[in-house]
Every structure is written in C-alpha cells, then in structure tokens.
Write a protein that holds these residues in place. Structure first.
Motif, PDB file in Angstrom:
ATOM      1  N   ARG A  62       0.827  -1.209   0.000  1.00 37.22           N
ATOM      2  CA  ARG A  62       0.000   0.000   0.000  1.00 37.22           C
ATOM      3  C   ARG A  62       0.857   1.253   0.000  1.00 37.22           C
ATOM      4  N   ARG A  63       1.924   1.218   0.762  1.00 39.52           N
ATOM      5  CA  ARG A  63       2.773   2.404   0.858  1.00 39.52           C
ATOM      6  C   ARG A  63       3.551   2.627  -0.439  1.00 39.52           C
ATOM      7  N   ALA A  64       4.074   1.546  -1.001  1.00 43.41           N
ATOM      8  CA  ALA A  64       4.790   1.694  -2.267  1.00 43.41           C
ATOM      9  C   ALA A  64       3.848   2.099  -3.393  1.00 43.41           C
ATOM     10  N   GLU A  65       2.613   1.654  -3.324  1.00 41.84           N
ATOM     11  CA  GLU A  65       1.635   1.985  -4.361  1.00 41.84           C
ATOM     12  C   GLU A  65       1.425   3.491  -4.475  1.00 41.84           C
ATOM     13  N   LYS A  66       1.444   4.189  -3.340  1.00 42.31           N
ATOM     14  CA  LYS A  66       1.215   5.633  -3.353  1.00 42.31           C
ATOM     15  C   LYS A  66       2.318   6.383  -4.086  1.00 42.31           C
TER      16      LYS A  66
ATOM     17  N   CYS B 123       7.008  15.484   1.629  1.00 43.01           N
ATOM     18  CA  CYS B 123       8.252  16.265   1.704  1.00 43.01           C
ATOM     19  C   CYS B 123       9.114  16.040   0.463  1.00 43.01           C
ATOM     20  N   LEU B 124       9.212  14.788   0.038  1.00 43.22           N
ATOM     21  CA  LEU B 124      10.001  14.490  -1.154  1.00 43.22           C
ATOM     22  C   LEU B 124       9.386  15.139  -2.392  1.00 43.22           C
ATOM     23  N   THR B 125       8.062  15.106  -2.493  1.00 46.57           N
ATOM     24  CA  THR B 125       7.390  15.738  -3.631  1.00 46.57           C
ATOM     25  C   THR B 125       7.613  17.243  -3.634  1.00 46.57           C
ATOM     26  N   ALA B 126       7.510  17.863  -2.455  1.00 50.63           N
ATOM     27  CA  ALA B 126       7.729  19.308  -2.364  1.00 50.63           C
ATOM     28  C   ALA B 126       9.164  19.666  -2.744  1.00 50.63           C
ATOM     29  N   TYR B 127      10.116  18.846  -2.312  1.00 51.45           N
ATOM     30  CA  TYR B 127      11.521  19.110  -2.648  1.00 51.45           C
ATOM     31  C   TYR B 127      11.754  19.003  -4.151  1.00 51.45           C
TER      32      TYR B 127
END
Length: 371
Positions: A96-100, A350-354
């Motif tokens: 589930r987490r990797a799917e996101k 956070c990774l997406t914002a970076y």
C-alpha cells in the motif's frame, strides 16, 4: 528372459528419443532462431566504427538483415519490459505504501515522450560500453522499452488487484506461501490480459523504431542497421519505391511475430481465462500444435518445465512488504500501523515538495517568472 525384458525396455526408451516427422519440421525453425541470436550477438559486439564506415543502403537485398536487427531489438525490449512489469507491478500492487509512490511515478513516466528518454540516455549507454555497437543498441532498446513497459505494467498491476477473493481463499486452504501464490495463482490469472497488452505494446513500439535507430550525439548521428534507419533514409532521399519495400518487410515481420510468438502465447494462455462460459472458438496456433506433436523436442523441453515448476513450488516466504492487503486480511495478519502510514505519507509529501522546488529552480534559470 530377463535379458529380453531389459532389451525390450532399452529399445522402447531409445524409440522415445528418436525424432518423429514433426521434429524434422520444428528443428529448422529452432535452428533459424538460434542462428538469428548468434548473428545478432556478433553484430552487436562489433566496434562502433563499423557503423560509421557503413552507411545505410537502400538496396532491397539488405532489408532481410535490417529486419533481423530490428526484430531482435524489439524482442529484447519486450523481454526487458516483461521483467520490469513483473517486478514493478507486483511491488505496486502488494504494498500500500509503495503503491502511493510507484503508481504516480508510472503515470508520469508514460506521459514522457520517447524522444525525451533518448535525449539523456544515449550518452549514458554509449559511455557504459565505449567503442562498441552494444552501447548504441542498448540506447535503441531502451527507447523501444519505454514505448512498451508502461502499458504492460498497468495491466499486470490491475490484474493483481482484481484476483477473485475465492481464489485467494483457496490458495490459503492449500497453505501456499506468497511466492507460491504469485506463480501458481496471480501470474496465471494475469496472463491473458498481459499477453494482449504485450501485443499492443509491440505494435506501439513500431511507431518509435525510426527515432530509436537513428541516434544523435552532439553533431554525430549513429544510424543502427534496421528497418527504421532504412525507412528514414528512404524518406530523406524521397525514394518511394524503397518506402514500399520497407512497408512490405514490416508487414512480413509483424506476421512472423504474430505466428511465431503471440499466437502460440494466446493459445497457451487461454486455459487461464476466468470465464463462466466457454468461448465460441478457442484460439489456435499451428506452431503450438507442432511443438506438442514432436517427440524429441518435447522430451528435451520437459526438464526445463520441471525445473520452472519446482522453482514455483519453493516454499519461500516473501517479506511482509510484498503481501497484498487482500491476502493479508484473509490470513488474519494485523492491520498496518496508522502511525507508520502517517510518517510515510509525510515523507512522500516532503520528497514531492523538494522535487517541485528543484524543478521550479531549474526552470527559473532559463525562464523568468513572468514568462
């Protein structure tokens, strides 16, 4: 008496090893496939100076060799796409987490034009194999791979998410591990749809053959021998007769792919279809029927099938990360922690914002904010 029995048994065993008439028909096809692979390997490992010295010729007699090179590239890209599909699609469907993260990334990757991948991968592959044709070949194969893999991965991912619950319950009653369930249930369930998507992906790859076989690095252009390069040269010289020749050869190659690869796969995978009613006409393949009627070839292929079957039955337990939510709930495993889910979501944000910040900063170096 005992000697006669042993002699009769030996004769019977020897008779089973003798080829029948169907073997003599199938052997030339197998030898042709082996010869194609050997020739393609030797041409791929040649120095890259050979490509610079030999220009693409519009002589129709060169088309069979060019068709062979293009066919091997597309087949290599299909194999790479299949491996990528099994790994990436499985991870996205079972975690589930990797799917996101993986599904949005896959959606972004399929929206990037093929030429966009070529622009930054050519230099990498040429540097990875300096002075060899294999570097340019890998760049071309990767370009074709990007036109095939995304569609196949989405198909496999969707199939894994829609495995019927009663089949999962049955796998639990047989005490199958996650590894065994993957190869005995989930992959067979996904095969019919995956094979049809492989056919569509192979068709889509033809649109990018020209771009993948003409590689430009700086002011230099490397034209790999193939149907795409032949077509590009014919268009550049406005030779309509050569264009007609290449269209005819492309049709023959597509027909060969259909009869020698996809038609047997479709006919073989038909037994895995999940339908309550039988289809009006089952898919047939003369090649699959030919292989099944052979005696010696069938016995030679049997050990390979036994090894693959044993590998699928290995009682290996995969990490909990690869346990699908549906199967995990059926096995009574504890629900995932909401705290860990929240931390994971925060890390993804956070990774997406970076990444967005880096993209905006890069764009602003060449384009002003008002623009």
């Amino acid at each position: 008496m005992r000697v006669n029995i042993l002699s009769a048994s030996f004769n019977a065993s020897a008779w089973r090893l003798l080829p029948n008439r169907w073997d003599f028909i199938a052997f030339p096809l197998i030898l042709c496939l082996i010869a194609m692979g050997v020739v393609g390997y030797h041409q791929t490992m040649a120095p890259i100076s050979v490509l610079k010295a030999q220009a693409i010729s519009l002589d129709p007699s060169m088309l069979p060799g060019y068709a062979l090179r293009t066919t091997l590239r597309m087949l290599a890209a299909m194999v790479a796409s299949l491996l990528f599909t099994l790994v990436y699609g499985t991870l996205a469907a079972k975690s589930r987490r990797a799917e996101k993260v993986l599904v949005p990334i896959l959606d972004i990757l399929q929206s990037v034009p093929v030429l966009g991948y070529i622009s930054f991968t050519v230099t990498f592959f040429l540097a990875l194999f300096p002075g060899r044709v294999v570097g340019a070949e890998c760049a071309a194969i990767f370009a074709i791979f990007t036109s095939q893999a995304w569609n196949m991965t989405f198909s496999f991912y969707q199939s894994l998410r829609t495995v019927p619950r009663d089949l999962l319950e049955m796998s639990r009653s047989f005490h199958l591990t996650a590894w065994q369930r993957f190869w005995k249930l989930e992959v067979p369930f996904s095969l019919p749809g995956l094979i049809w998507n492989m056919m569509m992906s192979m068709s889509g790859g033809w649109f990018f053959v020209v771009a993948s076989e003409a590689i430009t690095v700086g002011n230099n252009t490397i034209a790999l021998p193939g149907i795409g390069s032949y077509l590009a040269a014919a268009i550049d010289q406005r030779n309509l007769q050569s264009v007609g020749y290449v269209i005819l050869v492309m049709a023959l190659v597509i027909l060969a792919y259909d009869q020698l690869l996809f038609r047997p796969l479709v006919a073989w995978a038909d037994k895995f279809r999940m339908e309550n009613t039988m289809s009006a006409s089952e898919p047939q393949s003369w090649l699959l029927d030919l292989i099944r009627r052979t005696r010696l070839i069938s016995r030679l292929l049997k050990p390979i099938g036994q090894v693959l079957a044993r590998l699928a039955r290995i009682p290996t337990r995969l990490p909990a990360l690869l346990a699908s939510p549906k199967a995990a709930s059926m096995h009574g495993e504890r629900k995932p922690s909401k705290v860990i889910d929240a931390i994971w979501a925060l890390l993804v944000l956070c990774l997406t914002a970076y990444l967005m910040f880096r993209v905006i900063a890069y764009v602003r170096t060449g384009v002003g904010l008002p623009e």
